[in-house]
Enzyme design. Structure first.
Site, mmCIF file in Angstrom:
data_model
loop_
_atom_site.group_PDB
_atom_site.id
_atom_site.type_symbol
_atom_site.label_atom_id
_atom_site.label_comp_id
_atom_site.label_asym_id
_atom_site.label_seq_id
_atom_site.Cartn_x
_atom_site.Cartn_y
_atom_site.Cartn_z
ATOM 1 N N ASP A 156 0.828 -1.204 0.000
ATOM 2 C CA ASP A 156 0.000 0.000 0.000
ATOM 3 C C ASP A 156 0.863 1.255 0.000
ATOM 4 O O ASP A 156 2.048 1.207 0.362
ATOM 5 C CB ASP A 156 -0.880 0.035 1.260
ATOM 6 N N LYS A 171 -3.063 2.854 -2.067
ATOM 7 C CA LYS A 171 -4.293 3.618 -1.878
ATOM 8 C C LYS A 171 -3.975 4.834 -1.040
ATOM 9 O O LYS A 171 -3.453 4.715 0.063
ATOM 10 C CB LYS A 171 -5.323 2.782 -1.135
ATOM 11 N N MET A 219 -7.877 8.389 8.843
ATOM 12 C CA MET A 219 -8.357 9.007 7.596
ATOM 13 C C MET A 219 -9.210 10.242 7.894
ATOM 14 O O MET A 219 -10.201 10.488 7.214
ATOM 15 C CB MET A 219 -9.152 7.981 6.763
HETATM 16 C C1 LIG Z 1 -6.579 2.839 5.478
HETATM 17 S S1 LIG Z 1 -6.083 3.417 7.058
HETATM 18 C C2 LIG Z 1 -5.036 2.088 7.508
HETATM 19 C C3 LIG Z 1 -4.691 2.056 8.963
HETATM 20 C C4 LIG Z 1 -3.640 1.010 9.297
HETATM 21 N N1 LIG Z 1 -4.116 -0.313 8.991
HETATM 22 C C5 LIG Z 1 -3.202 1.071 10.771
HETATM 23 O O1 LIG Z 1 -3.423 0.102 11.512
HETATM 24 O O2 LIG Z 1 -2.621 2.105 11.171
HETATM 25 C C6 LIG Z 1 -4.968 4.702 6.616
HETATM 26 C C7 LIG Z 1 -4.924 5.802 7.646
HETATM 27 O O3 LIG Z 1 -4.096 5.425 8.728
HETATM 28 C C8 LIG Z 1 -3.447 6.567 9.264
HETATM 29 N N2 LIG Z 1 -1.997 6.380 9.114
HETATM 30 C C9 LIG Z 1 -1.351 5.333 8.585
HETATM 31 N N3 LIG Z 1 -0.010 5.470 8.709
HETATM 32 C C10 LIG Z 1 0.188 6.659 9.337
HETATM 33 C C11 LIG Z 1 1.335 7.380 9.797
HETATM 34 N N4 LIG Z 1 2.581 6.881 9.635
HETATM 35 N N5 LIG Z 1 1.146 8.568 10.399
HETATM 36 C C12 LIG Z 1 -0.097 9.076 10.608
HETATM 37 N N6 LIG Z 1 -1.215 8.436 10.215
HETATM 38 C C13 LIG Z 1 -1.077 7.247 9.596
HETATM 39 C C14 LIG Z 1 -3.958 7.777 8.486
HETATM 40 O O4 LIG Z 1 -5.088 8.264 9.162
HETATM 41 C C15 LIG Z 1 -4.347 7.128 7.178
HETATM 42 O O5 LIG Z 1 -5.289 7.898 6.481
#
Ligand SMILES: C[S@@+](CC[C@H](N)C(=O)[O-])C[C@H]1O[C@@H](n2cnc3c(N)ncnc32)[C@H](O)[C@@H]1O
Length: 259
Positions: A39, A60, A174
Site C-alpha cells: 500500500d 491507496k 483518515m
Molecule cells: C486505510 S487506514 C489504515 C490504517 C492502518 N491499517 C493502521 O493500523 O494504522 C490509513 C490511515 O491510517 C493513518 N496512518 C497510517 N499510517 C500513518 C502514519 N505513519 N502517520 C499518521 N497516520 C497514519 C492515516 O489516518 C491514514 O489515512
C-alpha cells in the site's frame, strides 16, 4: 520454519513506517517473499527489507487514483496460483481499516492458503511518540478506533453521542479532511471545547509531526500542520501531554499517605 510455502499468501502488518517497529515475523516473511503487493503508506525502509521480491504498488491514498479492491484481490490470487510466495503488505495492522477480510475471503474462495501477521497500528505508535497512553486510569476507560473516511461530498455517518461519552480516547483514522466535521459534531454531542487533541502526522518516520491542541481548534490546527500528510487524530483527556504530571502527583500523594 516452514510456514511460508510456494503459492501461499501472508497478509502482513507493516506498522506505521519505522522498520524497527516491524515484528520479527513480518521481517522474516518479507525476506522470504517472491512478490510483495504494498500500500501507499508502507515505509520505504520497510519495503527495502524485501530484498528478494518483486515489489508491486497497489497503493491507496485518499483522493488519488489507485487500483480498486477487486483488481487487488485478482492480482494476489494470480500471483499465488503462479506458485509465488506472496506478501500482501499493509500499513499499520491489517485488521484495522485494512480491508483484510475481503482479501482473505477472495484467497479462501480460490482455495489459496493465507494467514495474517499483525502489525503496530498507528494509534499505538502515535501515543508512544507523544509519550502518552491511550487508556488512563479513571479518565479513559475505552479506546474507540474510528474511520473518518466517507465518499467525497458525503457527511460522516457516525454515532457522535456514543463517541462523545467523555470516558473514551478516540482515534480517528483518515480524518484529515474531515477535521472540521469531527470537531463540530463532537462539540454538538457534548464534549468540551478544551478537550485535548493530539494531531499526529507521518508517525514514526523522520518527518513525524505531533501537535497538541484542543477540540475547538482541531480544524485550524490540522490545516496548519497536516497539509497532505498521513494523519491520525486522537481526542480525549488521556492524550493531554501534561497527564504525566498528574500521574506523578497521584503517585507522590500515595507515597505520602502510605510511606
Ligand atoms: C486505510 S487506514 C489504515 C490504517 C492502518 N491499517 C493502521 O493500523 O494504522 C490509513 C490511515 O491510517 C493513518 N496512518 C497510517 N499510517 C500513518 C502514519 N505513519 N502517520 C499518521 N497516520 C497514519 C492515516 O489516518 C491514514 O489515512
Amino acid at each position: 520454519m516452514n510456514d511460508f510455502t510456494p503459492g501461499m499468501v501472508w497478509l502482513v502488518g507493516a506498522g506505521p513506517g519505522d522498520p524497527e517497529l516491524l515484528t520479527r515475523k513480518a521481517e522474516r516473511l518479507l525476506v522470504a517473499a517472491d512478490v510483495v503487493f504494498y500500500d501507499a503508506l508502507v515505509g520505504l525502509n520497510v519495503l527495502a527489507l524485501a530484498r528478494n521480491a518483486r515489489l508491486v504498488s497497489v497503493g491507496k491514498r485518499a483522493g488519488r487514483h489507485s487500483k480498486d479492491q477487486s483488481s487487488i484481490n485478482e492480482l494476489i490470487v494470480e500471483a499465488a496460483q503462479a506458485g509465488y510466495k506472496v506478501v500482501r503488505l499493509k500499513g499499520g495492522d491489517p485488521s484495522v481499516f485494512g480491508r483484510s477480510m475481503e482479501e482473505l475471503a477472495a484467497l479462501r474462495n480460490a482455495g489459496i492458503g493465507a494467514s495474517i501477521c499483525p502489525g503496530i497500528t498507528t494509534a499505538s505508535a502515535a501515543a508512544a511518540s507523544a509519550g502518552v497512553s491511550l487508556s488512563l486510569r479513571g479518565l479513559a476507560r475505552r479506546i474507540q478506533f474510528v474511520t473518518a473516511h466517507s465518499r467525497t461530498g458525503d457527511t460522516l455517518d457516525l454515532d457522535w453521542r456514543a463517541l462523545a461519552d467523555g470516558q473514551s480516547t478516540l482515534a480517528f483514522y483518515m480524518g484529515r479532511s474531515a477535521a472540521g466535521e469531527i470537531s463540530r459534531n463532537l462539540l454538538a454531542a457534548g464534549l468540551g471545547k478544551d478537550t485535548p487533541v493530539l494531531i499526529a502526522c507521518n508517525v514514526s518516520l523522520p518527518e513525524e509531526r505531533l501537535l497538541n491542541t484542543r477540540l475547538d481548534l482541531l480544524a485550524l490546527a490540522t490545516a496548519t500542520i497536516a497539509e497532505d500528510l498521513p494523519t491520525l487524530i486522537l481526542v480525549g483527556e488521556a492524550v493531554e501531554s501534561s497527564q504525566i504530571g498528574e500521574v506523578i502527583e497521584t503517585l507522590n500523594e500515595a507515597t505520602h499517605d502510605h510511606p
